[in-house]
Enzyme design. Structure first.
Site: not given
Ligand code: NAD
Ligand code: UDP
Length: 321
Positions: A144, A186, A189-190, A210
């Site tokens: 990723y 997280v 989940n929580f 975070r």
């Molecule tokens: P999400 O998993 O809910 O959404 C991702 C979407 O992309 C899904 O609908 C999935 O089906 C689609 N997808 C995955 N692979 C695909 C492919 N090969 N072709 C077409 N569609 C595909 O996640 P999200 O939280 O909505 O994240 C959206 C974007 O924002 C992602 O690129 C993610 O990396 C980025 N992002 C999100 C967060 C966050 O906290 N939510 C943080 C940093 C970056």
């Molecule tokens: N985490 C946790 N319990 C859970 C899920 C996640 O303590 O049930 C922690 C995880 O180890 C990380 C933080 O929460 O330190 C955020 O995790 P998340 O997967 O939401 O996002 P990312 O690590 O990608 O920022």
């Protein structure tokens, strides 16, 4: 009215973005392969005269006609992106190449949903855009993190080499309604654990931090970034600087949900960043953007969403922690 492509439009963030763009009067083309997204997230828009849905995997070329592209397609939670890590890298890298190629043919503006993961486990705190990061290239998060870093590289090379109009947003942890209940992040989940009266799983000692941004704030930042003049590329951090330990988050969720859940401690996944907080000086000055929604208010909305979801669908009998 612009014709706007949203890849990953059936996902958590993508579906909120589609809603906002339709409400603003645009013509929206949602592309998704439903790997983590769901029709449920966009069902209320099917039948809207300016909403169109295509099931498509962005690792394959796409031929459509649009004015703007938001490239969000990529699983975002560790559980999902580690399920098929090769496909995760392909989605970020081949997906970026395909969407950049499309933008180049159309001379369309294109925005990339990048991530705070490009900073890895950072030694600089909070993280400004100029920080290059500390990322393990061979660990379980690398598919990723490095995929997203390579996508940024591609965006900037298309900009330099082909004069493409690019925008790169680095998203910090974002939460809200329509998060996938089983994605292991997280906040979901929580909340789900607390609503079910199950143990709250704290990974490690729970002192890692975070910074959580509510989805409406993030979408506002996206739109403002897309509207900046050509030549303003970013990368730009969008996130809420309010920083919390996972123990603090668990306590907040428990106090809002009530119930009888206990905290249990589980091993920390490898390469789990110890701290993360966005420096949003650039977003403030260039976009006039600051997050508005306090964690407690955003959690209340998210809890209400999951309460409804759990009541409607007996989801996730074998849900993973
Ligand atoms: P999400 O998993 O809910 O959404 C991702 C979407 O992309 C899904 O609908 C999935 O089906 C689609 N997808 C995955 N692979 C695909 C492919 N090969 N072709 C077409 N569609 C595909 O996640 P999200 O939280 O909505 O994240 C959206 C974007 O924002 C992602 O690129 C993610 O990396 C980025 N992002 C999100 C967060 C966050 O906290 N939510 C943080 C940093 C970056
Ligand atoms: N985490 C946790 N319990 C859970 C899920 C996640 O303590 O049930 C922690 C995880 O180890 C990380 C933080 O929460 O330190 C955020 O995790 P998340 O997967 O939401 O996002 P990312 O690590 O990608 O920022």
């Amino acid at each position: 009215m612009a014709r706007i492509l949203v890849t990953g439009g059936a996902g958590f963030l993508g579906s909120h973005l589609c809603d906002r763009l339709l409400d603003d009067g645009h013509d929206v083309l949602c592309v998704d392969n439903f790997f983590t997204g769901s029709k449920r997230n966009i069902a209320h828009r099917l039948g809207h005269p300016y909403f169109e849905l295509i099931r498509h995997d962005v690792t394959f070329p796409l031929y459509v006609e649009v004015d703007r592209i938001y490239n969000l397609a990529c699983p975002a939670s560790p559980v999902h992106y580690q399920h098929d890590p090769v496909q995760t890298t392909k989605t970020s890298v081949h997906g970026a190449i395909n969407m950049l190629g499309l933008a180049k043919r159309l001379r369309a503006r294109i925005l990339q949903a990048s991530t705070s993961e490009v900073y890895g486990d950072p030694e600089v705190h909070p993280q400004p855009e100029g920080y290059w990061g500390r990322v393990n290239p061979i660990g379980i998060r690398s598919c990723y993190d490095e995929g997203k870093r390579c996508a940024e590289t591609l965006f900037f090379d298309y900009h330099r080499q082909h004069d493409l109009d690019i925008k790169v947003v680095r998203i910090f942890n974002t939460y809200g309604p329509r998060m996938h209940p089983n994605d292991g992040r997280v906040v979901s989940n929580f909340i789900v654990q607390a609503l079910r009266g199950e143990d709250i799983t704290i990974y490690g000692d729970g002192l890692q931090t975070r910074s959580f941004c509510y989805v409406d704030d993030l979408i506002e930042g996206f739109e403002r970034m897309m509207a900046t003049p050509a030549g303003f590329t970013g990368p730009i951090n969008i996130g809420n600087p309010g920083e919390f330990t996972m123990l603090e988050l668990a306590e907040k969720v428990l106090s809002l949900v009530g119930g009888r859940s206990r905290l249990v401690f589980k091993p920390l996944p490898s390469d789990d960043p110890k701290q993360r907080q966005p420096d949003i000086a650039l977003a403030k000055s260039a976009l006039g953007w600051t997050p508005k929604v306090a964690l407690e208010d955003g959690l209340k909305e998210t809890i209400a969403y999951f309460r409804r979801l759990l009541a409607e669908t007996a989801i996730g009998e074998g849900r993973t922690a």
